[in-house]
Scaffold this active site. Structure first.
Site, mmCIF file in Angstrom:
data_model
loop_
_atom_site.group_PDB
_atom_site.id
_atom_site.type_symbol
_atom_site.label_atom_id
_atom_site.label_comp_id
_atom_site.label_asym_id
_atom_site.label_seq_id
_atom_site.Cartn_x
_atom_site.Cartn_y
_atom_site.Cartn_z
ATOM 1 N N ARG A 149 6.387 5.120 15.581
ATOM 2 C CA ARG A 149 6.425 3.820 14.374
ATOM 3 C C ARG A 149 8.051 3.854 13.937
ATOM 4 O O ARG A 149 8.197 5.273 13.695
ATOM 5 C CB ARG A 149 5.793 3.356 13.552
ATOM 6 N N ASN A 176 7.439 -2.730 2.711
ATOM 7 C CA ASN A 176 6.250 -2.326 3.399
ATOM 8 C C ASN A 176 6.229 -4.038 3.356
ATOM 9 O O ASN A 176 6.835 -4.385 4.372
ATOM 10 C CB ASN A 176 5.975 -2.851 1.902
ATOM 11 N N LYS A 177 4.427 -3.643 3.666
ATOM 12 C CA LYS A 177 4.210 -3.812 5.247
ATOM 13 C C LYS A 177 4.458 -5.930 5.032
ATOM 14 O O LYS A 177 4.439 -6.382 3.497
ATOM 15 C CB LYS A 177 2.635 -4.663 4.772
ATOM 16 N N ASP A 180 6.772 1.192 2.684
ATOM 17 C CA ASP A 180 7.129 2.778 3.792
ATOM 18 C C ASP A 180 8.523 2.977 3.960
ATOM 19 O O ASP A 180 8.600 3.968 4.685
ATOM 20 C CB ASP A 180 7.329 1.901 5.169
ATOM 21 N N ARG A 188 -3.457 5.145 9.837
ATOM 22 C CA ARG A 188 -2.261 4.181 9.573
ATOM 23 C C ARG A 188 -1.585 4.394 8.156
ATOM 24 O O ARG A 188 -2.153 5.258 7.878
ATOM 25 C CB ARG A 188 -2.550 2.673 9.476
ATOM 26 N N GLY A 189 -0.501 4.015 6.954
ATOM 27 C CA GLY A 189 -0.059 4.108 5.911
ATOM 28 C C GLY A 189 0.715 5.093 6.216
ATOM 29 O O GLY A 189 0.853 5.712 6.838
ATOM 30 N N ALA A 190 1.905 5.016 5.385
ATOM 31 C CA ALA A 190 2.976 6.137 5.520
ATOM 32 C C ALA A 190 2.973 7.018 5.391
ATOM 33 O O ALA A 190 3.556 8.404 5.874
ATOM 34 C CB ALA A 190 4.502 5.054 4.687
ATOM 35 N N GLN A 225 -5.366 -5.412 6.828
ATOM 36 C CA GLN A 225 -5.260 -3.922 6.201
ATOM 37 C C GLN A 225 -5.835 -4.240 4.584
ATOM 38 O O GLN A 225 -7.128 -3.977 3.936
ATOM 39 C CB GLN A 225 -4.344 -3.440 6.441
HETATM 40 O O1 MRU Z 1 1.529 -1.841 9.191
HETATM 41 P P1 MRU Z 1 0.797 0.116 8.331
HETATM 42 O O2 MRU Z 1 -0.448 -0.436 7.963
HETATM 43 O O3 MRU Z 1 0.326 1.448 8.748
HETATM 44 O O4 MRU Z 1 1.492 -0.447 6.741
HETATM 45 C C1 MRU Z 1 0.787 0.636 5.493
HETATM 46 C C2 MRU Z 1 1.466 -0.511 4.869
HETATM 47 O O5 MRU Z 1 2.674 -1.194 4.451
HETATM 48 C C3 MRU Z 1 1.485 0.724 3.379
HETATM 49 O O6 MRU Z 1 0.933 -0.152 2.312
HETATM 50 C C4 MRU Z 1 2.146 1.650 3.101
HETATM 51 O O7 MRU Z 1 2.827 2.152 4.630
HETATM 52 C C5 MRU Z 1 1.719 2.123 1.576
HETATM 53 S S1 MRU Z 1 0.750 3.274 1.582
HETATM 54 C C6 MRU Z 1 0.641 4.065 0.370
#
Ligand code: MRU
Length: 354
Positions: free
Chosen positions: A99, A254-255, A244, A52-54, A203
């Site tokens: 996603r 973002n999240k 993201d 996970r994470g963009a 997270q």
């Molecule tokens: O659902 P996730 O855990 O993939 O969401 C991740 C985030 O929102 C992060 O802040 C974002 O992807 C940036 S990671 C450098």
């Protein structure tokens, strides 16, 4: 078990060719590695947030394109170049559908798909591998540069509020939003971090707390609804988050919960910084209204991480995985090419020459 030296979140291995990821769902209790070879392995790992994470999902999908094509070719060495290209195109569409919000995913897929040309299959696979490795290397360079720029925004003794996880686990190295904190600690700075736990998938509590403790920061885990309290006490000098997908006007997805942190930061006069590699900017997207927000299963809210379901059976829920922070709440967007200030429609174009 010490988690100090976590392996890379995503890596390509050979003999046989495969991708190995850290199963982030198990952290911090267990360091479990998963091996991915077929399209369904990559789709499942991305959808279930094992990776996970963009930036990390972009890298994983980029390697996923290459490894899936190799896997298909090994399974059927008599496959024609045309058939393999059809498979690669379908695999790309399938992975992108896992996603919807992070634009890095389609960028990683498309970077490798566009290297799949010609009639000579081994040469085609070689080009795809190089494209995936270049995509990965670019993230290492971007995260390192972003962390350096971010470091200019803080000083020794500062307190930083984080949301979700934007560290090395979510990227390749250092991270984006966590990069300056990790780099600052490496250089001997004393930094306090107020880490939002980040409901519903935690997270922050599971991953950011681990990464920042490993880095040597003074970590304070807080429930999301304690952010206003720590800000009101003057403990927070800046809010650092990743993103993201960023639209050209600077609106940043973002999240879920980032918008709340930004509103609070504005109220308390605290700078709100969004950390954004150029792989997360969508120049096709005019504003946040164009960003599709992923909705996830309600069971993540009603029961996950609890011993038993806590909400009444059948209760209706909303579970958007992301929100969009409008540009007027963002102090600056930190990129690998420099720090963009408002108006972002001008500063982003200026730095990226679009
Ligand atoms: O659902 P996730 O855990 O993939 O969401 C991740 C985030 O929102 C992060 O802040 C974002 O992807 C940036 S990671 C450098």
């Amino acid at each position: 078990m010490s988690k100090k030296n976590l392996p890379p979140s995503v890596r390509l291995l050979d003999d046989p060719v495969r991708v190995e990821i850290i199963d982030q769902r198990k952290l911090p209790r267990e360091l479990k590695l998963l091996t991915l070879t077929a399209p369904a392995d990559f789709y499942g790992a991305i959808y279930t947030l094992a990776v996970r994470g963009a930036p990390a999902i972009g890298i994983c999908a980029a390697y996923g394109m290459y490894v899936s094509a190799c896997d298909r070719y090994m399974e059927n060495p008599r496959i024609s170049a045309e058939e393999l290209k059809k498979f690669i195109k379908e695999t790309g569409e399938y992975l992108i559908s896992s996603r919807p919000t992070a634009v890095n995913l389609s960028k990683g897929v498309n970077a490798v798909k566009s290297a799949a040309f010609g009639e000579d299959i081994p040469a085609m696979l070689g080009n795809m591998r190089k494209a995936a490795e270049d995509f990965h290397k670019a993230d290492i360079a971007m995260c390192t540069a972003i962390s350096e720029y971010g470091l200019t925004l803080i000083k020794d003794g500062d307190g930083i509020l984080t949301h979700c996880n934007a560290g090395a686990l979510a990227t390749s190295v250092y991270g984006t939003g966590l990069g300056p904190i990790v780099m600052g600690c490496e250089r001997g700075m004393k930094l306090r971090a107020y880490v939002d736990e980040t409901r519903p998938l935690l997270q922050g509590a599971r991953l950011t707390a681990l990464e920042l403790m490993n880095a040597g920061a003074d970590v304070h885990l807080i429930c999301d609804n304690m952010a206003a309290y720590v800000m009101s006490r003057g403990l927070v000098n800046a809010v650092f988050t990743g993103c993201d997908r960023v639209a050209v006007n600077g609106d940043a997805a973002n999240k879920i919960g980032t918008l709340g942190a930004a509103v609070l930061a504005k109220h308390f006069g605290i700078p709100m910084y969004i950390f954004c590699p150029s792989s997360t900017i969508d120049f096709e997207c005019k504003s946040g209204r164009d960003i599709r927000i992923e909705e996830r299963p309600h069971s993540e809210i009603t029961g996950l991480y609890f011993k038993e379901q806590i909400a009444p059976e059948g209760v209706k829920c909303l579970n958007p995985a992301f929100d969009v922070t409008p540009n007027e709440l963002i102090t600056a967007i930190v990129t690998e090419n420099g720090i963009c200030r408002p108006p972002f429609s001008e500063s982003l174009y200026k730095l990226f020459g679009k």
